[in-house]
Every structure is written in C-alpha cells, then in structure tokens.
Design a protein around this motif. Structure first.
Motif, mmCIF file in Angstrom:
data_model
loop_
_atom_site.group_PDB
_atom_site.id
_atom_site.type_symbol
_atom_site.label_atom_id
_atom_site.label_comp_id
_atom_site.label_asym_id
_atom_site.label_seq_id
_atom_site.Cartn_x
_atom_site.Cartn_y
_atom_site.Cartn_z
ATOM 1 N N ILE A 119 -4.233 -1.202 2.879
ATOM 2 C CA ILE A 119 -3.079 -2.006 2.451
ATOM 3 C C ILE A 119 -2.234 -2.401 3.650
ATOM 4 O O ILE A 119 -1.771 -3.537 3.766
ATOM 5 N N ARG A 120 -2.031 -1.441 4.581
ATOM 6 C CA ARG A 120 -1.224 -1.730 5.769
ATOM 7 C C ARG A 120 -1.854 -2.857 6.595
ATOM 8 O O ARG A 120 -1.164 -3.789 7.036
ATOM 9 N N ARG A 121 -3.186 -2.790 6.784
ATOM 10 C CA ARG A 121 -3.859 -3.834 7.568
ATOM 11 C C ARG A 121 -3.790 -5.181 6.860
ATOM 12 O O ARG A 121 -3.581 -6.221 7.493
ATOM 13 N N PHE A 209 17.478 1.681 -3.963
ATOM 14 C CA PHE A 209 17.357 0.246 -4.159
ATOM 15 C C PHE A 209 16.904 -0.465 -2.885
ATOM 16 O O PHE A 209 16.571 -1.641 -2.932
ATOM 17 N N ARG A 210 16.932 0.259 -1.774
ATOM 18 C CA ARG A 210 16.522 -0.344 -0.492
ATOM 19 C C ARG A 210 15.139 0.129 -0.058
ATOM 20 O O ARG A 210 14.741 -0.107 1.070
ATOM 21 N N LYS A 211 14.417 0.767 -0.961
ATOM 22 C CA LYS A 211 13.105 1.325 -0.622
ATOM 23 C C LYS A 211 12.109 0.975 -1.724
ATOM 24 O O LYS A 211 12.301 1.327 -2.881
ATOM 25 N N ILE A 212 11.016 0.279 -1.361
ATOM 26 C CA ILE A 212 10.011 -0.163 -2.317
ATOM 27 C C ILE A 212 8.656 0.377 -1.893
ATOM 28 O O ILE A 212 8.214 0.129 -0.758
ATOM 29 N N ARG A 213 7.999 1.104 -2.772
ATOM 30 C CA ARG A 213 6.660 1.613 -2.463
ATOM 31 C C ARG A 213 5.650 0.478 -2.625
ATOM 32 O O ARG A 213 5.522 -0.102 -3.705
ATOM 33 N N LEU A 214 4.933 0.166 -1.552
ATOM 34 C CA LEU A 214 4.025 -0.978 -1.566
ATOM 35 C C LEU A 214 2.848 -0.784 -2.525
ATOM 36 O O LEU A 214 2.285 -1.756 -3.014
ATOM 37 N N SER A 215 2.481 0.480 -2.782
ATOM 38 C CA SER A 215 1.346 0.735 -3.670
ATOM 39 C C SER A 215 1.757 0.828 -5.133
ATOM 40 O O SER A 215 0.911 1.066 -5.990
ATOM 41 N N ASN A 216 3.044 0.630 -5.430
ATOM 42 C CA ASN A 216 3.505 0.680 -6.814
ATOM 43 C C ASN A 216 2.816 -0.425 -7.616
ATOM 44 O O ASN A 216 2.905 -1.603 -7.277
ATOM 45 N N PRO A 217 2.097 -0.060 -8.705
ATOM 46 C CA PRO A 217 1.336 -1.064 -9.459
ATOM 47 C C PRO A 217 2.192 -2.221 -9.962
ATOM 48 O O PRO A 217 1.766 -3.372 -9.940
ATOM 49 N N LEU A 218 3.405 -1.923 -10.432
ATOM 50 C CA LEU A 218 4.290 -2.971 -10.935
ATOM 51 C C LEU A 218 4.675 -3.945 -9.828
ATOM 52 O O LEU A 218 4.649 -5.158 -10.012
ATOM 53 N N PHE A 219 5.006 -3.388 -8.649
ATOM 54 C CA PHE A 219 5.371 -4.230 -7.513
ATOM 55 C C PHE A 219 4.179 -5.082 -7.079
ATOM 56 O O PHE A 219 4.313 -6.285 -6.814
ATOM 57 N N LEU A 220 3.004 -4.469 -6.981
ATOM 58 C CA LEU A 220 1.814 -5.204 -6.549
ATOM 59 C C LEU A 220 1.506 -6.348 -7.508
ATOM 60 O O LEU A 220 1.177 -7.453 -7.086
ATOM 61 N N GLU A 245 3.537 2.357 4.027
ATOM 62 C CA GLU A 245 3.685 2.886 2.667
ATOM 63 C C GLU A 245 4.847 2.252 1.920
ATOM 64 O O GLU A 245 4.791 2.104 0.711
ATOM 65 N N PHE A 246 5.898 1.871 2.653
ATOM 66 C CA PHE A 246 7.088 1.336 1.981
ATOM 67 C C PHE A 246 7.576 0.055 2.647
ATOM 68 O O PHE A 246 7.303 -0.204 3.823
ATOM 69 N N LEU A 247 8.323 -0.721 1.867
ATOM 70 C CA LEU A 247 9.202 -1.758 2.405
ATOM 71 C C LEU A 247 10.592 -1.141 2.366
ATOM 72 O O LEU A 247 11.035 -0.673 1.314
ATOM 73 N N TYR A 248 11.282 -1.142 3.522
ATOM 74 C CA TYR A 248 12.554 -0.417 3.594
ATOM 75 C C TYR A 248 13.596 -1.284 4.273
ATOM 76 O O TYR A 248 13.340 -1.914 5.299
ATOM 77 N N LEU A 249 14.786 -1.321 3.675
ATOM 78 C CA LEU A 249 15.909 -2.066 4.244
ATOM 79 C C LEU A 249 16.925 -1.059 4.762
ATOM 80 O O LEU A 249 17.632 -0.433 3.970
#
Length: 278
Positions: A119-121, A209-220, A245-249
């Motif tokens: 996923i990272r690549r 609210f400033r941290k999103i897990r990239l592998s979260n099925p809903l987000f994907l 692993e995350f998108l972080y603000l």
C-alpha cells in the motif's frame, strides 16, 4: 463414624470469615487442629475438591475398621492427586494452544506487514502520477507560505489562498474526470472528504480527527481507491506517516484557511452538477 472434635474457637473464627461449618471443620481436622492459619492454608490448597463442603467423619473403632479408614484416607489422597494432575494437564493444554495460536498468527502478521508495504509503495506511485496529472513537479520545490490559523467559528469570512484554492479545485475536478462514469461514487467521495475536513476544522486539538488509517476499508472504498482522494487530503496538510500506515495532520500544521478553502470547494462540487465535466 463420628464428626471429629476440633477447636470450637477456631471453628467460630472460620465461620465468621464466611466458611460453612463442614468446610471449616474439615479444614481444621485435616490440618491437624493446630491453628487458624493452617486451616485457611488447607482450604486454599483444596478449594477445587468436590467434597469440600461435606462434613468430615472419623472412624472411632479399631482393628479392621482402622484398615478401612486407612483405605478411605488413601482413596481421598488419590483423588486429590488425580485432581491436581487434571488441573496440570488442563494448564498444559491451554499453554500448548496459546503457543499454537502464536505460531499460527506469525504468517498472518507477516502478510499484514507485506500488505502495508505494498500500500505504501502504491500510494507513493499514485501520488507521483497525481502530481503529474495536476501539472505539478514531482517534488515541491518551494514551500507555500501558510496563512495564520483562523478558527472557522471566529471568522465568518475566512481568508482563502487563491493558489491553494485553485489546486484544491483542480484536484477535485481531476477526481471527477477520472471517475466520470460513477457519479454516485464521486459524490460519496466528496461528502466523505467534507466530513474529514470539517471534523478537523471543528476539533483541531483532537488527534483522532487528524489521523486516518490508510488500510481502513471504509476509507479505501470511499476515498483511498479513487484517483485524487488522497491528493486532496495532502493538499489540506495531511502527510503519509513513516511505514505508510496513516495519513496524519500534525497539530502545528493545521491551517484553518486551507481547511476553509477545502470545505468551500467541496460544497461547490456537491451542488454543481457540471463540476469537473466542462
């Protein structure tokens, strides 16, 4: 057969502690009728015995009856030993099961690690392609000067960066064009992005609210798998963490002017049926 005579004072103390008379009598009798501590120790050691609450009896005759008594004592001891062996066998089985579960999970954890790396690549490659599609250089050479943070509720007419607004708008247009055959999914992506942006704007101090897990099925499903979804969040200040692993603000990079612009562009995209198509 008769109930053994034991120290009545200690029996009273054991009953006061909540032990029933049969258990207290047996504990005191089998521990030697010596002390309260010895009786309690016996109760702890035999708490799993099935006959703990049966009144103990002693044989008061001699001769052959004594032999019978000895046999009963031996039988009782064998039961105790058998119970201990069963407990030990159960403990051993549980430990072996725990070890097998650990071994079973190892390949699964390795696969999760490899999946995160893939996923990272992919995110890195997608980011490069999105920047090229938006006409941006592969690496941003000049850092944009951020507008001082202004809370939404304190400024009904937020300051907007023209350059940043245009980039946000073009990112949404690109997302719409790349998925023009699936209007419902595009609209869902815009709504989801608006939720992410709005949550941060209203609660900038809340890390969740400033941290999103990239592998979260809903987000994907709603954002991550669409070309332009992650790029839009990156334009809002989100960064991919080490390991992908995350998108972080980061809190110190929360820019209210940018978030206001992002929210405005998303609302415009949602209400304009021709957005990104002309």
């Amino acid at each position: 057969m008769a109930v053994p005579e034991v120290d009545k004072k200690i029996i009273g103390e054991l009953e006061a502690m909540g032990f029933p008379r049969p258990r207290a009598t047996g504990a005191l009798h089998y521990s030697g009728n010596a002390s309260l501590g010895a009786a309690i120790g016996w109760i702890v050691d035999h708490e799993n015995d099935a006959d703990m609450d049966e009144m103990p009896l002693k044989i008061i005759s001699s001769g052959i009856s004594w032999r019978i008594y000895s046999q009963l004592v031996n039988y009782s001891q064998e039961r105790i030993q058998s119970g201990k062996q069963l407990i030990e066998a159960k403990r051993s089985l549980e430990e072996n099961e725990r070890k097998r579960n650990i071994e079973f999970r190892k390949p699964e954890k390795e696969e999760e690690k490899r999946a995160r790396e893939r996923i990272r690549r992919k995110l890195k490659q997608d980011k490069l392609e999105r920047r090229v599609n938006l006409g941006l250089p592969p690496e941003q050479l000049v850092a944009e000067k951020r507008t001082p943070a202004v809370r939404i509720e304190q400024n009904p007419f937020p300051v907007r960066s023209v350059a940043k607004s245009e980039r946000l708008r073009e990112c949404l247009r690109s997302l719409r064009r790349n998925h023009k055959d699936d209007d419902a999914r595009v609209r869902q992506a815009f709504q989801t992005l608006l939720i992410y942006v709005g949550n941060v704007a209203r609660n900038p101090n809340e890390e969740k609210f400033r941290k999103i897990r990239l592998s979260n099925p809903l987000f994907l499903d709603r954002v991550g798998s669409l070309i332009g979804g992650i790029e839009f969040l990156e334009l809002c200040g989100f960064e991919t963490t080490e390991g992908g692993e995350f998108l972080y603000l980061p809190h110190n990079k929360v820019d209210m002017a940018t978030l206001n612009s992002a929210a405005s562009e998303l609302k415009s995209a949602l209400i304009n049926p021709f957005f990104g198509l002309l």
